[in-house]
Write a protein that holds these residues in place. Structure first.
Motif, PDB file in Angstrom:
ATOM      1  N   LEU A  56       0.791  -1.315   0.149  1.00 29.12           N
ATOM      2  CA  LEU A  56      -0.126  -0.104   0.193  1.00 29.12           C
ATOM      3  C   LEU A  56       0.751   1.206  -0.040  1.00 29.12           C
ATOM      4  O   LEU A  56       0.408   2.178  -0.879  1.00 29.12           O
ATOM      5  CB  LEU A  56      -0.966  -0.204   1.229  1.00 29.12           C
ATOM      6  CG  LEU A  56      -1.809   1.043   1.368  1.00 29.12           C
ATOM      7  CD1 LEU A  56      -2.603   1.552   0.356  1.00 29.12           C
ATOM      8  CD2 LEU A  56      -2.540   1.272   2.728  1.00 29.12           C
ATOM      9  N   LEU A  57       2.015   1.190   0.672  1.00 26.00           N
ATOM     10  CA  LEU A  57       2.806   2.580   0.850  1.00 26.00           C
ATOM     11  C   LEU A  57       3.282   2.586  -0.666  1.00 26.00           C
ATOM     12  O   LEU A  57       3.523   3.874  -0.933  1.00 26.00           O
ATOM     13  CB  LEU A  57       3.860   2.390   2.052  1.00 26.00           C
ATOM     14  CG  LEU A  57       3.241   2.332   3.495  1.00 26.00           C
ATOM     15  CD1 LEU A  57       4.392   2.082   4.459  1.00 26.00           C
ATOM     16  CD2 LEU A  57       2.941   3.993   3.477  1.00 26.00           C
ATOM     17  N   ILE A  58       4.076   1.650  -0.978  1.00 29.36           N
ATOM     18  CA  ILE A  58       4.432   1.719  -2.408  1.00 29.36           C
ATOM     19  C   ILE A  58       3.667   2.388  -3.368  1.00 29.36           C
ATOM     20  O   ILE A  58       3.790   3.442  -4.323  1.00 29.36           O
ATOM     21  CB  ILE A  58       5.051   0.619  -2.932  1.00 29.36           C
ATOM     22  CG1 ILE A  58       6.294  -0.017  -1.992  1.00 29.36           C
ATOM     23  CG2 ILE A  58       5.920   0.587  -4.313  1.00 29.36           C
ATOM     24  CD1 ILE A  58       6.577  -1.341  -2.319  1.00 29.36           C
ATOM     25  N   LEU A  59       2.277   1.623  -3.500  1.00 25.29           N
ATOM     26  CA  LEU A  59       1.433   2.290  -4.547  1.00 25.29           C
ATOM     27  C   LEU A  59       0.746   3.594  -4.114  1.00 25.29           C
ATOM     28  O   LEU A  59       0.585   4.182  -5.030  1.00 25.29           O
ATOM     29  CB  LEU A  59       0.169   1.199  -4.304  1.00 25.29           C
ATOM     30  CG  LEU A  59       0.312  -0.220  -4.838  1.00 25.29           C
ATOM     31  CD1 LEU A  59      -0.817  -1.036  -4.897  1.00 25.29           C
ATOM     32  CD2 LEU A  59       0.866  -0.203  -6.615  1.00 25.29           C
ATOM     33  N   THR A  60       0.836   4.092  -2.934  1.00 26.38           N
ATOM     34  CA  THR A  60       0.341   5.417  -2.375  1.00 26.38           C
ATOM     35  C   THR A  60       1.495   6.332  -2.758  1.00 26.38           C
ATOM     36  O   THR A  60       1.235   7.314  -3.555  1.00 26.38           O
ATOM     37  CB  THR A  60       0.315   5.274  -1.073  1.00 26.38           C
ATOM     38  OG1 THR A  60      -0.718   4.674  -0.483  1.00 26.38           O
ATOM     39  CG2 THR A  60      -0.233   7.156  -0.599  1.00 26.38           C
ATOM     40  N   ALA A  61       2.634   6.306  -2.735  1.00 27.66           N
ATOM     41  CA  ALA A  61       3.836   6.866  -3.529  1.00 27.66           C
ATOM     42  C   ALA A  61       3.720   7.023  -4.779  1.00 27.66           C
ATOM     43  O   ALA A  61       3.614   8.285  -5.376  1.00 27.66           O
ATOM     44  CB  ALA A  61       5.261   6.344  -3.184  1.00 27.66           C
ATOM     45  N   ALA A  62       3.343   6.087  -5.514  1.00 28.75           N
ATOM     46  CA  ALA A  62       2.947   6.235  -7.117  1.00 28.75           C
ATOM     47  C   ALA A  62       1.767   7.018  -7.207  1.00 28.75           C
ATOM     48  O   ALA A  62       1.808   7.816  -8.291  1.00 28.75           O
ATOM     49  CB  ALA A  62       2.749   4.854  -7.532  1.00 28.75           C
ATOM     50  N   GLY A  63       0.614   6.964  -6.409  1.00 29.51           N
ATOM     51  CA  GLY A  63      -0.444   7.652  -6.807  1.00 29.51           C
ATOM     52  C   GLY A  63      -0.058   9.397  -6.511  1.00 29.51           C
ATOM     53  O   GLY A  63      -0.402  10.223  -7.160  1.00 29.51           O
ATOM     54  N   PHE A  64       0.950   9.596  -5.512  1.00 29.19           N
ATOM     55  CA  PHE A  64       1.230  11.069  -5.063  1.00 29.19           C
ATOM     56  C   PHE A  64       2.003  11.587  -6.386  1.00 29.19           C
ATOM     57  O   PHE A  64       2.131  12.928  -6.525  1.00 29.19           O
ATOM     58  CB  PHE A  64       1.834  11.232  -3.806  1.00 29.19           C
ATOM     59  CG  PHE A  64       0.757  11.371  -2.834  1.00 29.19           C
ATOM     60  CD1 PHE A  64       0.171  12.535  -2.497  1.00 29.19           C
ATOM     61  CD2 PHE A  64       0.495  10.215  -1.777  1.00 29.19           C
ATOM     62  CE1 PHE A  64      -0.699  12.596  -1.527  1.00 29.19           C
ATOM     63  CE2 PHE A  64      -0.341  10.400  -0.711  1.00 29.19           C
ATOM     64  CZ  PHE A  64      -1.190  11.754  -0.774  1.00 29.19           C
TER      65      PHE A  64
END
Length: 431
Positions: free
Chosen positions: A339-347
């Motif tokens: 989730l943290l990796i994918l959230t970084a991609a989202g930002f």
């Protein structure tokens, strides 16, 4: 005093108002859609939700393929045109091409469902058939959304987003109360929801807008196809980039792991939606900018979005596990790192969007196709190499790498083109 000055500027700046309203409105709609997904996720559990996730990923990819890249020229040319006749021709030709291609997509899906099912090790051909037929409702929802954006009817655009989101929530609640457990029924109800606002489009569009599928306008057709050749590559690539990792996971791992990835990716998707909401407002607005006097203040504001994106991700880090608990449930805790990796991609997506909007003003159509193809290459190669070895983390890191490339490529190229075509030309003119 400073706060009052800032509020005064905000009230006078229609761009700020439209952007803020659209982002808040779409976030509210996303929250409603998220609640329906939370209900579905908790009822189905990771394994059955894996089946739902694969089907929904196919729908999202097909939507971008069936769009044919036409929404980009639709927004670009209809936004900048003052002629109702030209706008009607743009809307009508775009709708006609999409409808014809939808028939081909549906036929391929019905005939090739079993083959595709075996290719990805899925064992759910009914889900694939629904994705290739009913799932195409999203194509026409997004067409309506693009028409409203090109008319700068941002309020109506937010309204139709809320309508389809509310439809998803109501159907999810009804099936929950009826104790429905079949994945195919949840999937069908979810993918048909975007059709609701399309059926109400007559009340949302101006009376002069008449989409005639018999329209023939060679001038408009040439302009649409010229830009669509590039934007189609970019948008189809974007659709594949966002969703193909799920198909790689399904092929190489288990349906349970696919469901785990799908669950946490839905949380991360909320942040990507902020980026898409920004794009909905910025793309048609920036398409009208033609001078350095307009572009320079805009670029300065864009760097502010980059700073806010960094701060937003840092603020989310300690909340990652809590967000899983409050949404999809403790069953998905093992996906916190993903989730943290994918959230970084989202930002990173949010940070890149204001700079991507510059290319709706620049005469640089190849940017859309080249950036899409390069990202697609990163995604395909990365997933092929890293998913079999590193599993879910391999897919997540690959997506982050593609987003980082897109951010750097967009901001660097955007600044180079601005310097070359606006700053230097302006200096040469004044001297």
């Amino acid at each position: 005093m400073l706060l009052n000055n800032m509020l005064g500027r905000f009230k006078k700046d229609s761009g700020y108002i439209q952007t803020t309203f659209t982002v808040i409105g779409n976030l509210a709609s996303s929250a409603v859609s998220a609640i329906s997904l939370i209900i579905i996720t908790r009822i189905l559990g990771p394994e059955k939700f894996g089946v739902f996730t694969v089907g929904f990923s196919i729908v999202l990819m097909l939507t971008k393929i069936n769009e044919l890249g036409l929404n980009t020229p639709l927004i670009k040319y209809a936004s900048s045109s003052d002629s109702q006749k030209t706008r009607n021709a743009i809307y009508s030709l775009s709708a006609k091409y999409k409808l014809l291609f939808s028939l081909a997509v549906a036929l391929f899906g019905l005939l090739g469902a079993e083959w595709l099912d075996g290719l990805i090790n899925f064992h759910e051909p009914i889900i694939i058939k629904l994705a290739f037929t009913v799932g195409l409702a999203t194509v026409y929802y997004e067409h309506l959304l693009s028409v409203l954006q090109s008319l700068h009817r941002f309020t109506q655009a937010v309204v139709i987003n809320m309508i389809q989101a509310a439809t998803k929530l109501v159907t999810a609640l009804v099936m929950w109360l009826l104790d429905v457990k079949q994945v195919s029924l949840f999937f069908l109800a979810y993918i048909i929801a975007p059709l609701a606002p399309v059926l109400m489009s007559g009340r949302l569009l101006p009376s002069w807008l008449k989409q005639d599928l018999k329209t023939v306008d060679l001038g408009v057709q040439k302009r649409l196809i010229s830009l669509a050749k590039h934007s189609s590559i970019a948008l189809i690539s974007a659709g594949i980039i966002e969703n193909v990792d799920v198909l790689f996971l399904q092929k190489f791992l288990t349906t349970y792991e696919t469901g785990l990835y799908g669950g946490v990716s839905r949380i991360a998707m909320v942040f990507a939606i902020v980026g898409y909401s920004l794009a909905n407002v910025l793309n048609p607005r920036v398409a009208k900018y033609r001078t350095a006097d307009h572009l320079l203040p805009y670029i300065k504001k864009s760097f502010g979005v980059v700073l806010l994106s960094i701060l937003g991700f840092l603020a989310f880090i300690p909340l990652a596990k809590l967000s899983i608990f409050l949404t999809i449930g403790p069953e998905y805790y093992s996906g916190t790192g993903v989730l943290l990796i994918l959230t970084a991609a989202g930002f990173l997506t949010i940070a890149a969007i204001p700079f991507m909007a510059l290319f709706y003003s620049f005469d640089l159509s190849w940017y859309f196709s080249l950036s899409g193809l390069l990202q697609l290459a990163i995604i395909i190669v990365g997933n092929l190499i890293f998913v079999p070895v590193y599993g879910l983390e391999g897919a997540a890191w690959t997506k982050l790498a593609s987003r980082l490339f897109f951010f750097l490529f967009t901001i660097i190229l955007g600044l180079v083109v601005y310097q070359r075509d606006y700053v230097k030309k302006n200096q040469a003119t004044t001297s």
